[in-house]
Design a protein around this motif. Structure first.
Motif, PDB file in Angstrom:
ATOM      1  N   ARG A  92      17.588  -9.875 -41.140  1.00  0.00           N
ATOM      2  CA  ARG A  92      16.225  -9.892 -41.700  1.00  0.00           C
ATOM      3  C   ARG A  92      15.303  -8.950 -40.930  1.00  0.00           C
ATOM      4  O   ARG A  92      14.475  -8.243 -41.521  1.00  0.00           O
ATOM      5  CB  ARG A  92      15.679 -11.315 -41.685  1.00  0.00           C
ATOM      6  CG  ARG A  92      16.307 -12.213 -42.747  1.00  0.00           C
ATOM      7  CD  ARG A  92      15.414 -13.400 -43.061  1.00  0.00           C
ATOM      8  NE  ARG A  92      15.405 -14.361 -41.981  1.00  0.00           N
ATOM      9  CZ  ARG A  92      16.256 -15.362 -41.843  1.00  0.00           C
ATOM     10  NH1 ARG A  92      17.231 -15.513 -42.732  1.00  0.00           N
ATOM     11  NH2 ARG A  92      16.171 -16.201 -40.849  1.00  0.00           N
ATOM     12  N   SER A 147      21.868 -13.623 -38.993  1.00  0.00           N
ATOM     13  CA  SER A 147      20.954 -13.590 -40.142  1.00  0.00           C
ATOM     14  C   SER A 147      19.561 -13.145 -39.719  1.00  0.00           C
ATOM     15  O   SER A 147      18.897 -12.388 -40.436  1.00  0.00           O
ATOM     16  CB  SER A 147      20.892 -14.971 -40.799  1.00  0.00           C
ATOM     17  OG  SER A 147      22.148 -15.343 -41.299  1.00  0.00           O
ATOM     18  N   ASP A 172      23.492 -20.852 -41.751  1.00  0.00           N
ATOM     19  CA  ASP A 172      23.631 -19.404 -41.575  1.00  0.00           C
ATOM     20  C   ASP A 172      22.289 -18.684 -41.596  1.00  0.00           C
ATOM     21  O   ASP A 172      22.124 -17.630 -40.971  1.00  0.00           O
ATOM     22  CB  ASP A 172      24.546 -18.825 -42.660  1.00  0.00           C
ATOM     23  CG  ASP A 172      26.015 -19.136 -42.388  1.00  0.00           C
ATOM     24  OD1 ASP A 172      26.321 -19.599 -41.276  1.00  0.00           O
ATOM     25  OD2 ASP A 172      26.845 -18.932 -43.292  1.00  0.00           O
ATOM     26  N   ASN A 173      21.322 -19.258 -42.314  1.00  0.00           N
ATOM     27  CA  ASN A 173      20.019 -18.583 -42.441  1.00  0.00           C
ATOM     28  C   ASN A 173      19.269 -18.500 -41.119  1.00  0.00           C
ATOM     29  O   ASN A 173      18.382 -17.651 -40.961  1.00  0.00           O
ATOM     30  CB  ASN A 173      19.150 -19.305 -43.472  1.00  0.00           C
ATOM     31  CG  ASN A 173      19.631 -19.061 -44.886  1.00  0.00           C
ATOM     32  OD1 ASN A 173      20.236 -18.028 -45.180  1.00  0.00           O
ATOM     33  ND2 ASN A 173      19.391 -20.010 -45.778  1.00  0.00           N
TER      34      ASN A 173
END
Length: 773
Positions: free
Chosen positions: A540, A536, A530-531
Motif C-alpha cells: 500500500r 501488505s 493479510d491486510n
C-alpha cells in the motif's frame, strides 16, 4: 583465499563457453568445485582450533584505504565449511533434480557465482570488500530465485528479494563509510582494538542503525521477513542453499562479526533481543497456518534466524555458545528437510501436506532422512538438536533482564518449531498412502543420498559432540569476543530445570502435532490478517508512493522543455540568491575590477542585440542565426581575455550547433506561434533575475583575491606525475579522471538510449494496439 573465492566466478565464466557439456551426465562433475573448496577449508580446522587466525591482504585502492583483505578465523571458517560442504551436496543433488533441464548449465553458473559471493562475504576483512560481496550475493540470488523466469510469480519474488536486500546493501555501505569516519580504517580487524572509541563516539547510534538495517533485511527479520517465503518460488536446490548455509545467515554473520566491535551496549543488546524475539515468535506461529511444505520450512527458517539474532543480543558466553551450535544444528536439519521436500515435489508433483502420507512405502531412505531431521529440529536426544536446544534454554535462563518472559518466548517458539519439523519431516511419510501416489517411483541414489548423509551427521554430532567442540564451536565463541576455554559439550547435562523445559517442549510439541492438523481452513483463517501484514502495508505504501511519483512527474516533467528550464533556473535563483544575499559580508569591491574597454563594450552590445533578436523574431531559422551571433560574441570575449583555445572550441561547437539546428528546423513551418503575453513577461522576469544573479556572483568572484595554490600544484605536477605537457588535458584525464569517466559513462548511456529509440520497430499488431489506445 582469493583463489578459493574466485573459483566459483571463474567456473561460471567457464560455463558460458562449455556449458553444453554440463547438461547431461557430465553435470555431476560440477559438484567437484564445491567439494574441492570444502577439502581446502578443512585443512584450516586444526590450526584455527589452536587459535591461529589467517590474514591475507591484496592491494586494491590503497589511496582510499580499500584493499582485498581476507580473514579466516573460527567464525568465517564455520560459514565457509557450511557454504562449500552443503554446496557440494546441493550441486550433487541438482544433477538429478534438474536432469535434462534446458538451462541446467546456466543454473550451475548462478549457483557457483552465489557460492563465490558468499565465501567472499564471510572471509572479507575490509568493509568495502564486504559490501561488494554482499551486493554480489543479492544479485546472484536474484537470478537463482527468478530462475523460472517464465513464471510471473518467480519474477516478482526475485524483484522483491532484490529490492529488500538491496536496501540493506545501502545501509551496509553507509555503515562502512561511517565506521571509517569514526576509526580511520575499513579493516574489521583493526576496528576490534577500537571498541571503546567506537561505542563512545557520537556516531555510534547511527553506525549501529546502519548495521542493523543491513543485517535485518538480509536475514529476514521482522518486518522485512516477507521476501523469504516469496523466494520459495525458486527451485528446491536454491531454497536449500539459501536457507541452510548461505544468504539468509549473512545478516546473522554480520551481527556476530561486529559484536566485538559494536556490542556490549544496551542499544545493541536490547535491540537484537527485541527484534529477534518478535521474529522468532511471529514466524513460528505462522507455521501453524501453512499447508505448503516449502512455506512451512520458510517460516521456520525465519524463526530460527530470529533465535540466532536473539542469542547474539543476549551477549553472554553461554549465548554465543548456543548460537554457534544452533548454526550447525539448523544447517543440518533444514538442508535435509528442504532436500526431502524437493524429492517429494519431484516425485509426487505436489507440496501440499494435506495430500501427502505414507510415502515411506515408496521412498524409505528419504523417509528416514526426513524423520531424523524432524527429530533433530525438535531437539529430541540423541540428536545435536537436543544439545542446541538445551544450550539455548540455559543461555536464556541466565539472562540478566526479563529472564522469565524470554524463557517463555523461547519455549513457545521451540514447541512450534517442533510442530513444523514434524509436519514437514514425519507427516508425509507416515499413515496410509493416498491412491493418487500409489504409482510414484522411488527416487535415485543421487537424490536421496545428500539428505540421508546430513540427517546422519545430526545424529553423529549429537552422540559425539566432541567432534565439533574444539574444531568448530570454540573458535566461533572466541571470534565473538568471549572466553571459550571452559566450554565442554555433552549430550547429558543432568536432571535440572533446563532438562525439565526440554521435556515440556517435546511433550507439548508432540501433542500439538497430533491435535492440530494442517488444513486449508486454518490457512484461510490466517489469510484474514493479510491486510495488516508488513507485506501488505509495504504494498500500500508503494502504491501511494507511485501515485505521488505520477503527480510529481506530471507536474514537473510534463514534456515541455521550457518548463524544465524554468524550474531549474527558479531553483538556482532561490538557492544561490539565499546563499549570496544572506551573507552579511557580501560586498563587491568595484575598485579592484579592471576598467572596461571599447572592445568589451562593443562585443557586449552585439551579444545583447543577438539575444533580443532571438527572443522577438518569429522565424525559427532567424532565431538560430541570432543564437549564432550570441555564440560568436562569446568567442570574441574569450579572445579578448587571452583564451584562444576556448575561443576556438566555442567557435567549433557553435558552428556545428547552428548547422545541426538548421538541418533539423529546415522543413518546419516558417513562423512560430509565440507564447501569450503573460508567459513571455514571466519568462523575461525570471531570466533577467537569473542573469543579474550570475553577473553579481561573477563580480564577487572577480573581486576576491586570487589563490593560485591549486593551479600551481597542477602546473608543477602535470608533467612530473602524469607525464603530460598539456595541463588542461592532464587535469581532465588524470587528476580528475574519475569525473571524466563518469561524464563519459553518462554520455554513453544517453547514446545507447537514443540509439534504442532510433532502432525501435513496432510490429504491426503493436502499432495498431498503440493507435487504438
Amino acid at each position: 583465499m582469493l583463489t578459493a573465492i574466485l573459483t566459483g566466478f571463474l567456473f561460471s565464466i567457464f560455463l558460458v563457453f562449455a556449458g553444453k557439456f554440463f547438461k547431461g551426465k557430465l553435470s555431476l562433475l560440477a559438484s567437484i568445485i564445491p567439494l574441492g573448496l570444502f577439502l581446502y577449508f578443512t585443512q584450516f580446522i586444526l590450526p584455527v582450533s589452536n587459535g591461529e587466525v589467517f590474514l591475507k591482504t591484496y592491494q586494491w585502492i590503497p589511496s582510499f584505504g580499500v584493499d582485498l583483505g581476507f580473514k579466516l578465523d573460527g567464525l568465517s571458517l564455520l560459514f565457509s565449511l557450511l557454504i562449500t560442504g552443503i554446496g557440494f551436496l546441493v550441486f550433487f543433488y541438482t544433477s538429478s533434480y534438474l536432469k535434462g533441464h534446458e538451462y541446467l548449465d546456466r543454473f550451475y553458473g548462478y549457483l557457483a557465482s552465489f557460492m563465490g559471493a558468499m565465501l567472499g562475504l564471510v572471509l572479507s576483512d575490509n568493509m568495502i570488500t564486504l559490501f561488494v560481496f554482499w551486493e554480489l550475493t543479492s544479485i546472484s540470488s536474484f537470478f537463482l530465485i527468478g530462475f523460472n523466469n517464465t513464471n510471473p510469480a518467480s519474477r516478482k519474488s526475485a524483484l522483491t528479494a532484490l529490492g529488500i536486500t538491496g536496501i540493506g546493501g545501502l545501509f551496509l555501505l553507509a555503515g562502512a563509510l561511517l565506521l571509517n569516519t569514526m576509526t580511520g580504517t575499513y579493516s574489521i580487524s583493526e576496528m576490534l582494538s577500537m571498541q571503546d572509541a567506537i561505542t563512545g563516539h557520537e556516531f555510534y547510534f547511527l553506525a549501529v542503525l546502519f548495521i542493523f538495517g543491513a543485517a535485518f533485511t538480509k536475514s529476514a527479520q521482522f518486518p522485512f521477513h516477507f521476501w523469504l517465503p516469496g523466494a520459495m518460488k525458486a527451485p528446491t536446490p536454491v531454497s536449500t542453499y539459501l536457507h541452510s548455509a548461505t544468504m539468509v545467515k549473512a545478516g546473522v554473520y554480520l551481527l556476530m562479526r561486529f559484536t566485538p566491535v559494536l556490542g556490549g551496549e544496551d542499544l545493541w543488546n536490547i535491540s537484537l533481543i527485541a527484534v529477534g524475539g518478535v521474529t522468532m515468535l511471529y514466524s513460528a506461529i505462522h507455521t501453524l497456518f501453512r499447508t505448503d511444505l516449502k512455506g512451512i520450512l520458510a517460516y521456520s527458517t525465519i524463526s530460527a534466524l530470529g533465535i540466532l539474532v536473539f542469542l547474539t543480543g543476549l551477549g553472554t558466553q553461554e549465548a554465543f555458545l548456543a548460537a554457534a551450535v544452533f548454526i550447525i544444528v539448523h544447517a543440518l536439519y533444514k538442508a535435509t528437510l528442504f532436500l526431502v521436500t524437493g524429492i517429494i515435489d519431484h516425485q509426487t508433483h505436489t507440496r501440499d501436506v494435506t495430500r501427502l502420507a505414507g510415502l515411506n512405502k515408496i521412498m524409505l531412505p528419504v523417509g528416514i532422512a526426513g524423520i531424523l531431521a524432524a527429530i533433530s529440529s525438535a531437539g529430541i536426544p540423541p540428536t545435536i538438536g537436543f544439545l542446541g536446544k538445551e544450550l539455548t534454554y540455559e543461555a536464556t535462563l541466565h539472562s540478566e533482564m526479563l529472564a522469565i518472559i524470554l524463557i517463555i518466548a523461547i519455549v513457545i517458539t521451540k514447541i512450534l518449531l517442533l510442530y513444523a519439523g514434524f509436519v514437514a519431516g514425519i507427516k508425509p511419510f507416515t499413515g496410509k498412502l493416498p491412491q493418487e501416489h500409489e504409482n510414484v517411483k522411488k527416487p535415485g541414489f543421487i537424490l536421496w543420498f545428500p539428505p540421508v548423509l546430513l540427517a546422519i551427521l545430526g545424529i553423529v554430532f549429537g552422540v559425539a559432540p566432541f567432534i565439533i567442540e574444539s574444531s568448530l564451536v570454540k573458535p566461533v565463541v572466541e571470534a565473538m569476543g568471549a572466553d571459550a576455554s571452559e566450554i565442554h559439550l555433552a549430550l547429558w547435562h543432568g536432571f535440572n530445570l533446563v532438562f525439565i523445559l526440554s521435556l515440556i517442549t517435546i511433550a507439548t510439541g508432540i501433542a500439538l502435532y497430533f491435535f492440530v492438523k494442517p488444513s486449508a481452513k486454518l490457512e484461510s483463517k490466517a489469510a484474514r490478517f493479510d491486510n495488516i501484514s508488513p507485506e501488505s502495508l509495504l504494498v500500500r505504501f508503494n502504491k501511494v508512493f507511485i501515485d505521488i511519483s505520477y503527480f510529481w512527474t506530471g507536474f514537473f516533467q510534463n514534456g515541455y522543455l521550457r518548463n524544465y528550464i524554468s524550474i531549474i533556473i527558479l531553483f538556482l535563483v532561490v538557492l544561490v540568491g539565499y546563499i549570496l544575499f544572506g551573507n552579511t559580508n557580501f560586498v563587491i569591491d568595484y575598485h579592484s575590477l579592471s576598467r572596461l574597454t571599447i572592445y568589451e563594450i562593443g562585443t557586449t552590445l552585439i551579444l545583447i542585440g543577438g539575444i533580443f533578436y532571438t527572443v522577438f523574431t518569429q522565424s525559427r531559422l532567424s532565431a538560430v542565426v541570432g543564437m549564432g551571433v550570441v555564440g560568436l560574441a562569446i568567442c570574441l570575449i574569450f579572445v579578448i581575455y587571452s583564451a584562444p583555445d576556448l575561443a576556438m572550441t566555442q567557435f567549433s561547437i557553435d558552428t556545428l550547433t547552428v548547422i545541426l539546428f538548421v538541418l533539423v528546423l529546415y522543413k518546419l513551418p516558417k513562423y512560430l506561434k509565440l507564447s501569450d503575453y503573460k508567459t513571455r513577461v514571466r519568462d523575461g522576469i525570471l531570466s533577467s533575475i537569473f542573469g543579474i544573479l550570475i553577473t553579481t556572483l561573477a563580480l564577487e568572484v572577480l573581486a576576491e583575491p586570487v589563490n593560485k595554490n591549486v593551479s600551481e600544484f597542477y602546473a608543477q605536477n602535470a608533467y612530473l606525475e602524469a607525464h603530460g605537457k598539456n595541463v588542461v588535458n592532464v587535469i581532465l584525464v588524470d587528476f580528475r579522471g574519475a569525473d571524466t569517466l563518469i561524464e563519459i559513462s553518462v554520455l554513453s548511456i544517453a547514446a545507447v538510449g537514443v540509439f534504442g529509440l532510433m532502432k525501435l520497430r513496432l510490429k504491426m499488431a503493436d502499432r495498431k494496439r498503440y493507435q487504438d489506445k
